[in-house]
Design an enzyme around this catalytic site. Structure first.
Site, short mmCIF file in Angstrom:
data_model
loop_
_atom_site.label_atom_id
_atom_site.label_comp_id
_atom_site.label_asym_id
_atom_site.label_seq_id
_atom_site.Cartn_x
_atom_site.Cartn_y
_atom_site.Cartn_z
CG PHE A 152 6.34 -0.39 -4.02
CD1 PHE A 152 7.45 0.43 -4.24
CD2 PHE A 152 5.15 -0.06 -4.66
CE1 PHE A 152 7.37 1.53 -5.08
CE2 PHE A 152 5.06 1.03 -5.50
CZ PHE A 152 6.18 1.83 -5.70
CE LYS A 176 0.66 -8.84 1.44
NZ LYS A 176 1.60 -8.40 0.37
CD GLU A 179 2.94 -8.44 -3.84
OE1 GLU A 179 2.88 -7.74 -2.79
OE2 GLU A 179 1.98 -8.59 -4.61
CB SER A 229 -3.20 1.52 -5.10
OG SER A 229 -3.68 0.19 -5.06
CB CYS A 284 1.61 8.21 -0.05
SG CYS A 284 2.29 8.43 1.59
CD GLU A 384 -0.99 7.32 -6.06
OE1 GLU A 384 -1.67 6.28 -6.12
OE2 GLU A 384 -0.43 7.71 -5.02
#
Ligand code: NAD
Length: 499
Positions: A152, A176, A179, A229, A284, A384
């Site tokens: 995301f 993909k 979402e 992740s 990240c 994290e």
């Protein structure tokens, strides 16, 4: 409250017209309002899309490099023209401020620019007369249908790390997206058709675990580029490779910034604030652990706190410094870590949970948060958090700081702040991290280098974009050739030797 807009798949260049068995809500994180309802793909639909992609791929793989490069140039131009619209879609679903959203589109665009050079990038080697009258040359060929599964936090840039190169190399792509914020990636995917890419080469399926598992199991999906992740990256890597696929799976991060006593502390404080709280820490490459080599910690923290006092958090469309977190659940998780840090004995210098937020009632906000006296055993150091929480860890020496960074299971990015060139050079050699900054806090490599971490931040051995991207999306072949000449006749059962 307006009715949520339907968001669907993009298959063969067209929006899907079927009826979804399952859907998922999409929110505006600045208001908390549900703005979209996303169709989730079934295993069967994924199978149809891959079959379409495979059928279209054969023609695209045969298309000349010159024609492929034309499409890349046209796509790059369209993306540049639409970057503000796409940035607005990112802000509306992710929450990051508009300037940051447009910035990520620009970094993605740079990969398209790199891929415009595909005729040069696909060049092989040629050796004349490797043996008498024998020539040897290498070529690279596309794989077929490849998939990109994205997170995301960079809804435009991360898909763009892979897609332009995959397409330029002659593959068909099934994306993909996350979402949580799929609209920017779908809008970018639609530009490919406008740029002249044949239908079926760029497809988007929306979905969750079912769609991912279907892609990982499908025999005609040849390669998987995943970013997300660490636990999911590891799962995708293990599942994809056990199904015979080529996989690069980029995972989570815990990025340290080591500040030596000789550093310019104003520069270091600016960098810590920018890299700790930009995009609400949902990068990240965000700095989440600031390792201060004593005796500078008090002074550095004071400078950071002053700067944090000037930050404005609010609705990203209104021009603040920092927007909301992506979902209510993520906001609660981040706030939970702040509470845990207090319970575990860290000093809460600035508490972002109770700040005022501009222009976003009901939004998923946590403001910039600063902890001091953090130690390695605490969850705010070990995990994290992926939010605007910066932890200061005090150490007594460079060696102690380096040891801590190298002991961390993640190895995505890191930075050293110092005016000592020798110390910086030593750090760059000794640190076990994939991307290193010297007085640069977010050392995201430019498109013609490759992006990727070490250890639990990347599963697989190929990093994203740059020449490694070209290698990932192609297979090498070496041809040894000799054109017939009567003098080459005769039997010889020995192993070929160069003469
Ligand atoms: P995530 O792992 O939850 O999701 C990533 C993708 O995996 C999404 O497309 C999601 O739909 C899919 N997914 C989620 N659960 C799944 C499951 N059980 N099985 C199969 N697929 C599943 O990650 P996120 O929350 O969207 O993104 C944030 C994470 O991504 C952070 O950990 C961040 O560090 C990482 N990230 C890493 C990099 C990098 O370059 N290393 C870059 C960006 C983000």
């Amino acid at each position: 409250m307006s009715t949520p807009t339907r968001i669907t798949h993009l298959i063969g260049g067209q929006p899907w017209t079927g009826t979804a068995e399952r859907t998922s809500p999409v929110f505006n994180p600045a208001t908390g309002e549900q703005t979209g309802v996303l169709d989730l793909a079934t295993t069967e639909l994924v199978g149809e899309v891959v079959a379409n992609g495979k059928a279209a791929w054969e023609g695209w793989a045969e298309t000349s490099l010159a024609k492929r490069a034309h499409v890349l140039f046209a796509f790059r131009q369209l993306l540049d023209e639409r970057k503000n619209e796409i940035g607005a879609l990112i802000t509306a679903e992710h929450g990051k401020v508009l300037s940051d959203a447009v910035g990520e589109v620009t970094r993605g665009l740079e990969v398209a620019e790199f891929a415009c050079g595909i005729p040069h990038l696909m060049k092989g080697g040629f050796t004349e007369n490797a043996s008498t009258n024998v020539d040897v040359y290498s070529i690279r060929q596309p794989l077929g249908v490849v998939t990109v599964i994205s997170p995301f936090n960079f809804p435009a840039m991360v898909p763009m790390w892979f897609i332009p190169i995959a397409i330029a190399c002659g593959n068909a792509v099934v994306l993909k997206p996350s979402e949580k914020d799929p609209s920017a990636a779908i809008a970018i995917a639609a530009l490919w058709k406008e740029a002249g890419l044949p239908d079926g080469i760029m497809n988007v399926v929306n979905g969750d675990k079912e769609a991912v598992d279907a892609l990982l199991a499908h025999p005609d999906v040849k390669a998987v580029s995943f970013v997300g992740s660490t636990p999911i990256a590891q799962y995708v890597y293990e599942t994809g490779t056990s199904n015979g696929k080529r996989v690069q799976a980029l995972g989570g991060a815990k990025n340290h910034m080591l500040v030596l006593p000789d550093a310019d502390l104003d520069l270091a404080a600016d960098a810590a604030v920018n890299a700790g709280f930009g995009s609400a820490g949902e990068r990240c490459m965000a700095i989440s652990a600031l390792v201060a080599v004593e005796p500078i910690a008090d002074e550095l923290i004071s400078k950071i706190r002053d700067r944090m006092g000037k930050l404005v958090t609010g609705d990203g469309t209104q021009g603040p410094d920092m927007g909301p977190l992506v979902t209510a659940a993520h906001r609660d998780k981040v706030a939970g870590y702040v509470a845990a840090g207090v319970d575990e004995g860290a000093t809460l210098v600035v508490d972002g949970r109770d700040q005022g937020f501009e222009g976003g009632d009901g939004g998923f906000f946590v403001g910039p948060t600063l902890f001091d006296n953090v130690s390695r055993g605490m969850s705010i150091y070990a995990d994290e958090i992926f939010g605007p929480v910066l932890s200061v860890v005090r150490v007594d020496s460079y060696d102690e700081g380096l040891k801590m960074i190298n002991a961390n299971p993640y190895g995505n990015g890191t930075a050293i702040f110092t005016n000592d060139g020798g110390a910086a050079r030593r750090f760059q050699r000794e640190v076990e991290v994939g991307m290193v900054g010297v007085n640069v806090p977010i050392p995201v490599p430019v498109s013609y280098y490759s992006f990727g971490g070490w250890k639990n931040s990347l599963f697989g051995d190929t990093h994203a974009h740059g020449i490694e991207g070209v290698h990932f999306f192609t297979r090498g072949k070496v041809v040894t050739s000799r054109w017939l000449d009567p003098s080459h006749g005769g039997l010889n059962l020995g192993f070929p030797q160069n003469t």
